[in-house]
Motif scaffolding. Sequence first.
Motif, mmCIF file in Angstrom:
data_model
loop_
_atom_site.group_PDB
_atom_site.id
_atom_site.type_symbol
_atom_site.label_atom_id
_atom_site.label_comp_id
_atom_site.label_asym_id
_atom_site.label_seq_id
_atom_site.Cartn_x
_atom_site.Cartn_y
_atom_site.Cartn_z
ATOM 1 N N ASP A 1 2.644 4.741 -1.725
ATOM 2 C CA ASP A 1 2.359 5.660 -2.387
ATOM 3 C C ASP A 1 2.924 5.592 -3.956
ATOM 4 O O ASP A 1 3.953 5.458 -4.023
ATOM 5 N N LYS B 1 0.880 -1.187 0.051
ATOM 6 C CA LYS B 1 0.000 0.139 -0.058
ATOM 7 C C LYS B 1 0.781 1.471 0.219
ATOM 8 O O LYS B 1 0.782 2.100 0.781
ATOM 9 N N SER C 1 1.621 10.343 -5.521
ATOM 10 C CA SER C 1 0.183 10.347 -4.879
ATOM 11 C C SER C 1 0.157 10.232 -3.447
ATOM 12 O O SER C 1 1.328 10.029 -2.673
ATOM 13 N N ARG C 2 -0.920 10.576 -2.597
ATOM 14 C CA ARG C 2 -0.983 10.598 -1.203
ATOM 15 C C ARG C 2 -2.287 9.750 -0.969
ATOM 16 O O ARG C 2 -3.467 9.910 -1.598
ATOM 17 N N ARG C 3 -2.269 9.310 0.230
ATOM 18 C CA ARG C 3 -3.293 8.478 0.870
ATOM 19 C C ARG C 3 -4.119 9.416 1.929
ATOM 20 O O ARG C 3 -3.322 10.015 2.866
ATOM 21 N N GLN D 1 -3.513 3.092 -5.734
ATOM 22 C CA GLN D 1 -2.770 4.494 -6.126
ATOM 23 C C GLN D 1 -2.550 5.492 -5.154
ATOM 24 O O GLN D 1 -1.741 6.356 -5.188
ATOM 25 N N GLY D 2 -3.671 5.529 -4.361
ATOM 26 C CA GLY D 2 -3.730 6.622 -3.406
ATOM 27 C C GLY D 2 -4.978 7.528 -3.811
ATOM 28 O O GLY D 2 -5.441 7.461 -4.811
ATOM 29 N N ASP D 3 -5.267 8.394 -3.001
ATOM 30 C CA ASP D 3 -6.513 9.228 -3.111
ATOM 31 C C ASP D 3 -6.211 10.378 -3.920
ATOM 32 O O ASP D 3 -7.194 10.991 -4.391
#
Length: 392
Positions: free
Chosen positions: A234, A232, A329-331, A365-367
């Motif tokens: 980024d 999981k 990307s970031r979560r 891929q992240g939010d």
Amino acid sequence: MDRKMNFVMISPHFPANFETFAHRLYENGVNTLGIADTPYEQLSQGLRDHLTEYYRVDNMEDYDQVYRAVAYFAHKYGRIDRIESHNEYWLELDAALREQFNVFGAKPEDLKKTKFKSEMKKLFKKAGVPVVPGAVIETEADVDKAVKEIGLPMIAKPDNGVGAAATFKLETEDDVNHFKAEWDHSTVYFFEKFVTSSEICTFDGLVDRDGNIVFSTTFDYAHTPLDLMIYKMDNSYYVLKDMDPKLRKYGEAIVKEFGMKERFFHIEFFREGDDYIAIEYNNRPAGGFTIDVYNYAHSFDLYKGYAAIVAGEPFPASQFEPLYCLATSRRANANYVYSEEDLLAKYENQFKVKKIMPAAFAELQGDYLYMLTTPSREEMEQMIKDFGQRQE
């Protein structure tokens, strides 16, 4: 051209950035004819403004409904010139419709070489590009033979499959037995030698209607797709300013061997030392927002370039030196060392855009996705660190 071109767009609203194809084709005087199962009022205003007409079907999976939609457009506007989604999911639907309506472009027969990993590998070899040994697996005897001849570790994937789905890593005899137990014995698998390299890079671009490359670029993944899935992490990838001549030579040879026309391509390689091993050929642009990343790196509009070649016009080349363009990307639920506010202040001159990831991509891929450009490799690597560093 006296009559307008008729371009049927399959699922023109997904992913959201692909709507731009409709904008640019429409602006270029093409009839843009959309087909999807989304109610018209749920389409964005931008898309509604740039579709000549939209035909809603109840179910895109029902071939007859989509066929009738294309037939309606053909009856109303005359001969259909193009049918395209640019989307992995609809490649087979696009090709089947092209065949039925006798439309220019890839037909079902052409897709065989990009659907089956075993077929791809044959063409990579013909192009003179390094590949790892592999074998088609239809019986348990094939499994034992592959273990003996290729040797562990191996990666096992469905011969006709997309992404990392139903993939097994075979490192021990137990793994091989586990595969045999899990396998339905009707899905044909492809086994290949496991490559220890964690560096994956691409040769991506666009060919015109004669199959000539009009645009090409390359990007590196900061993490492998398998690591993203397992840990999981980024997702980060970046378009490079310059391309290694060896990668270009391999990529051009592969594109020539596959012989596609007026299409995007996205070819993945392992980088091993100063050489490359071909992984797979995708008959479409790289997924998600990647076209936008290319556009920022090369300071031009690839959607517009595509519309130009469809209309038989010359491809408009960029007037600018390429830059590195990072997509990172970031979560939403992770705790990072630096806030978004701090980072956008630090990199205000390099920051281009923030995108909210569609739910279909967010899990892997992240939010949120940020795009930044810089001429400096060092600065780009610092950006990856700054955006990705999490609190202990």
